[in-house]
Design an enzyme around this catalytic site. Sequence first.
Site, mmCIF file in Angstrom:
data_model
loop_
_atom_site.group_PDB
_atom_site.id
_atom_site.type_symbol
_atom_site.label_atom_id
_atom_site.label_comp_id
_atom_site.label_asym_id
_atom_site.label_seq_id
_atom_site.Cartn_x
_atom_site.Cartn_y
_atom_site.Cartn_z
ATOM 1 N N LYS A 1 7.587 39.283 0.684
ATOM 2 C CA LYS A 1 8.085 38.450 1.786
ATOM 3 C C LYS A 1 8.320 37.014 1.299
ATOM 4 O O LYS A 1 7.786 36.619 0.250
ATOM 5 C CB LYS A 1 7.084 38.470 2.943
ATOM 6 C CG LYS A 1 5.712 37.887 2.605
ATOM 7 C CD LYS A 1 4.658 38.252 3.658
ATOM 8 C CE LYS A 1 3.308 37.672 3.311
ATOM 9 N NZ LYS A 1 2.218 38.233 4.132
ATOM 10 N N TYR B 1 9.939 4.141 -0.557
ATOM 11 C CA TYR B 1 10.063 3.837 0.865
ATOM 12 C C TYR B 1 8.766 3.269 1.436
ATOM 13 O O TYR B 1 7.663 3.715 1.078
ATOM 14 C CB TYR B 1 10.396 5.112 1.641
ATOM 15 C CG TYR B 1 11.834 5.579 1.458
ATOM 16 C CD1 TYR B 1 12.905 4.706 1.616
ATOM 17 C CD2 TYR B 1 12.103 6.903 1.153
ATOM 18 C CE1 TYR B 1 14.215 5.139 1.468
ATOM 19 C CE2 TYR B 1 13.407 7.354 1.011
ATOM 20 C CZ TYR B 1 14.463 6.465 1.170
ATOM 21 O OH TYR B 1 15.748 6.905 1.026
HETATM 22 C C1 LIG Z 1 1.076 38.637 3.319
HETATM 23 C C2 LIG Z 1 0.324 39.889 3.597
HETATM 24 C C3 LIG Z 1 -0.321 40.589 2.545
HETATM 25 C C4 LIG Z 1 -0.450 40.041 1.141
HETATM 26 O O1 LIG Z 1 -1.587 39.207 1.037
HETATM 27 P P1 LIG Z 1 -2.011 38.544 -0.365
HETATM 28 O O2 LIG Z 1 -3.223 37.757 -0.029
HETATM 29 O O3 LIG Z 1 -0.869 37.672 -0.771
HETATM 30 O O4 LIG Z 1 -2.240 39.648 -1.322
HETATM 31 C C5 LIG Z 1 -0.871 41.831 2.857
HETATM 32 N N1 LIG Z 1 -0.826 42.339 4.102
HETATM 33 C C6 LIG Z 1 -0.251 41.665 5.129
HETATM 34 C C7 LIG Z 1 -0.266 42.278 6.497
HETATM 35 C C8 LIG Z 1 0.325 40.424 4.912
HETATM 36 O O5 LIG Z 1 0.874 39.751 5.948
#
Ligand SMILES: *Cc1c(COP(=O)(O)O)cnc(C)c1O
Length: 368
Positions: free
Chosen positions: A38, A264
């Site tokens: 993701k 700034y």
């Molecule tokens: C993002 C996510 C993961 C991955 O978690 P990590 O800590 O990056 O391994 C796994 N399961 C769900 C439901 C997530 O939203």
Amino acid sequence: MGKAQETVLEINLKALKHNFEYLKSSINTSTKFLAVVKAFAYGSDAVEIAKYLEKLGVDYFAVAYVSEGILLREAGVKTPILVLHPQKINLSKLIKYNLEPSLYSPYILKAFIATVENHTVTDYPVHIKFNTGLNRLGFWENDIDYIIDKLKGTSKLKVISIFSHLAASEDHNEKEFTLNQIDTFKKIAAEFKAKTGYQPMMHQLNTSGIINYPEAQFDMVRSGIGLYGFGNDALVDSKLIPVMTLKTVISQIHMIEPGESVGYNRSFKAPRYAKIATLPLGHADGIGRQYGNEKGYVTIHGKKAPIVGNVCMDMLMVNIWGIDCKEGDEVIIFGEHPTANEFASSAKTISYELLTAISQRVKRIFIS
Ligand SMILES: *Cc1c(COP(=O)(O)O)cnc(C)c1O
């Protein structure tokens, strides 16, 4: 790899392979591995990362939203893709691109059943998400009868998995809470099986879960941050290799007189003569204002140069007093040293936030 001549995010596929193999070696050979890609594969590049992991034999992918899954399908990714957080408006598209929804509430379950009834599909794969304590997304334990009742009303769905997510898998002080989440999940799975007569796949662990609760790996694990080189734990971090390195160059160097200011709102005022380098990246590239005013530092020829003044949209300035460097020289923001985790800590945040914020303006370069 050559020296950076502009701001680049180097993505090391060898490191990705190493991390994947390390994580695989810490679970049973029969446990499936889902790679979480993701948010552009945690800020790297979803397509390149997914294609590479597909070659390495990953079993599943997960993305948060339907559009992220479509991007992968359009790039030719064939592996099953779980969409963790689909919205009702995108469900037809989800089916069109053969993506697998997480069904997490009565609202989305009903919407998906209504959508799937308008499509000529059979045994469409779905995943039922249960809330066991994170209180974010998911059905409650006592929704099982409701879910089964709804599923009986259609012959077009097949529950491939039931899953849940841990709230504090990296936090040893929350062990009791986590074990309770695991226990609740087991009970839910047992009840689901008893009432439907079949057992879908079960999964609950993220990266830190794999490391701290391997006994709860069930049929599949879901790893994101570990693949990119971080384990929320110093010992695990030492076994993983950061995949991403953010580099840039010195654009210009200024000599500043005592009392003069930089940037700034004049938030840096030089107490003595200072040598200041301007770098071509800023908060629009993902290095937020929280790193300014000497919270964060960058590395130039192995030496620390603190970020001075306010971070601008396209630039930031660093103090290079005592560092032998010139315009055009390479600057490391994070990578092997400091790691993204260390850089993030300087502004009281975490590797996840820093990495996923690296904006699409930054050129990606792949090392294989
Ligand atoms: C993002 C996510 C993961 C991955 O978690 P990590 O800590 O990056 O391994 C796994 N399961 C769900 C439901 C997530 O939203």
